[in-house]
Design an enzyme around this catalytic site. Structure first.
Site, PDB file in Angstrom:
ATOM      1  N   HIS A  99     -44.006  17.630   0.191  1.00 50.87           N
ATOM      2  CA  HIS A  99     -43.450  16.493   0.916  1.00 50.87           C
ATOM      3  C   HIS A  99     -43.170  15.291   0.021  1.00 50.87           C
ATOM      4  O   HIS A  99     -42.346  14.444   0.382  1.00 50.87           O
ATOM      5  CB  HIS A  99     -44.387  16.068   2.044  1.00 50.87           C
ATOM      6  CG  HIS A  99     -44.306  16.957   3.250  1.00 50.87           C
ATOM      7  ND1 HIS A  99     -44.989  18.159   3.342  1.00 50.87           N
ATOM      8  CD2 HIS A  99     -43.625  16.821   4.415  1.00 50.87           C
ATOM      9  CE1 HIS A  99     -44.721  18.711   4.501  1.00 50.87           C
ATOM     10  NE2 HIS A  99     -43.897  17.941   5.166  1.00 50.87           N
ATOM     11  N   GLY A 100     -43.818  15.188  -1.104  1.00 55.59           N
ATOM     12  CA  GLY A 100     -43.549  14.037  -1.951  1.00 55.59           C
ATOM     13  C   GLY A 100     -44.362  14.046  -3.223  1.00 55.59           C
ATOM     14  O   GLY A 100     -45.437  14.657  -3.302  1.00 55.59           O
TER      15      GLY A 100
END
Length: 477
Positions: free
Chosen positions: A325-326
């Site tokens: 996700h990041g």
């Protein structure tokens, strides 16, 4: 180009018009492919080359993997594909993150190393289309399905504009067969698609952006500790915002594809009515959950090689899912918390020795609603790490939430708190009522005039909130 823009409305109207002209099926597919590249080029045109390179390489590597009989050469081809796909993802998405952590590590050992900032630009949707092409080559290696015959069909599978930037993450058997023969939307599909598009935009523009985003931003951008009421309101606001934003995008994507006669897989199924965390991950970002299960959790051993191996595989899957996700350790913490929740749930269920049927029967009673609310509250704790840009910020908000922050300040207006107090309970009630239903099915149960009034209300609210639309949150992933 984003769904909540006038540019997209014009683009989509033109695509619908051209797609329904009396031209050959191949010409329609070429039009869709060209439109998809144009849709992607609206962010940064040079990155089309990256998308095109990934598509072409995986098409030919996938075909070679399927036909190759030499085990050594077959593994080398798979390694080539993995290096190509994951290498691009690591460079563009995690290059700066890896460099920063390397610098921090060597500085901790007394080495004065301060390189120039790399200035890497993250291509839109790279996480999504990388997973799309990666599952194809892995499937070809394991011969789960046959290779795509046409480069045009494979290119369209990868770049089809409704799912390109933020999913749903599709697999070849789900979409490629739909490109093989001529198809057009029926009247019902067109109406269903437009209704889903309207609903998705309403979720994004009106609810997520106009009603919740300012409250979430005020809390998570605050430099000072705050009152418990403000902290909880901000976290609840983000909880609603990220669901409405991402599920809104997925609803738009499914609706847009349906208007063209194509069916995309469901990506959300009322996750805030989830009874437990296994249920949550069957309802939240369903296509990613399924991808991680099939291409990571099961290859790591899954539940086939003992309890210890299962717990390790589960945690590694959630940690890597968080990192997907990041490029920040807070995302890893978010995934790790979900891993711990799943651990605890599995441990308790094993100790209870109850069957899935018995648990499902219990969930239909009042116990199920309480467990769903408990699940929702614990999920909100994880959102603190997901939204915070540092552990310091996350701890400050958690301390504020639980009344441990000294001299907490009031940062939200009464109106901001009232919005959250109305929208979040409404989401929870709606999810619980709809947890085993489909919105299209419910729409067709309504009287025609009632559905018309509801649809008109959605459009009017979109017009009212048109200046509130921001980019979709998951574009950054």
């Amino acid at each position: 180009m984003v769904f909540n823009s006038y540019t997209f409305i014009a683009f989509f109207a033109i695509m619908l018009l051209i797609y329904n002209l009396p031209i050959s099926w191949k010409s329609k597919k070429i039009t869709l492919l060209g439109g998809s590249y144009l849709f992607y080029a609206a962010w940064n045109p040079p990155f089309i080359l990256l998308l095109w390179l990934s598509t072409v390489v995986d098409f030919f590597v996938g075909k070679a993997l399927y036909t190759q009989t030499n085990p050594y050469k077959k593994k080398m081809l798979l390694v080539l594909s993995l290096i190509g796909n994951l290498g691009m993802l690591c460079f563009f998405k995690y290059g700066t993150f890896l460099l920063d952590n390397f610098v921090a590590l060597v500085n901790a050992f007394g080495v004065d190393f301060h390189p120039a900032a790399p200035g890497i630009i993250l291509p839109a949707g790279i996480s999504f289309y990388t997973f799309t092409t990666l599952c194809y080559t892995i499937d070809m290696y394991q011969k789960r399905s046959e290779p795509v015959k046409s480069l045009l069909d494979f290119s369209l599978f990868v770049t089809f504009f409704p799912h390109l930037v933020a999913g749903p993450i599709v697999r070849p058997p789900q979409l490629v067969p739909q490109f093989e023969n001529p198809r057009s939307a029926t009247r019902k599909q067109l109406l269903d698609g437009l209704l889903l598009l309207s609903l998705g935009l309403f979720m994004k523009v009106v609810l997520a952006d106009a009603l919740l985003s300012e409250t979430a931003d005020a809390v998570f951008n605050s430099a000072a500790a705050m009152t418990s009421l403000d902290a909880w309101a901000g976290v609840f606001a983000f909880s609603g915002q990220i669901f409405l934003d991402f599920a809104g995008y997925s609803t738009c994507a499914i609706g847009v594809a349906l208007c063209l006669g194509f069916v995309l897989p469901q990506n959300f199924n009322y996750p805030y009515a989830a009874i437990g965390f296994s249920d949550f991950w069957k309802r939240w970002h369903i296509t990613l959950s399924a991808w991680l299960r099939d291409y990571l959790y099961i290859p790591l051993g899954g539940n086939r090689k003992g309890k210890f191996r299962m717990y390790v595989a589960l945690m590694l899957t959630m940690l890597l899912g968080g990192l997907w996700h990041g490029a920040n350790w807070t995302f890893v913490a978010w995934g790790g918390l979900h891993g711990l929740y799943l651990w605890a749930e599995k441990f308790i269920n094993d100790r209870r020795k109850s069957t899935a049927e018995q648990r499902e029967q219990e969930n239909r009673q009042w116990y199920g609603f309480l467990y769903a609310f408990f699940t929702f509250m614990l999920v909100n704790i994880t959102w603190v790490f997901f939204r915070s840009d540092s552990f310091g910020k996350a701890w400050m908000i958690l301390e504020s939430m639980f009344g441990m922050a000294p001299e907490g300040q009031v940062i939200l207006t009464t109106m901001a708190i009232v919005k959250v107090a109305i929208v979040i309970p409404a989401i929870l009630i709606f999810h619980w009522v709809m947890r085993n239903r489909k919105v299209i099915d419910e729409a067709y149960k309504m009287k025609w005039w009632s559905l018309g009034l509801t649809w008109s209300f959605l459009i009017l609210m979109l017009i009212w909130a048109q200046e509130s639309g921001d980019a979709f949150i998951y574009f950054q992933f």
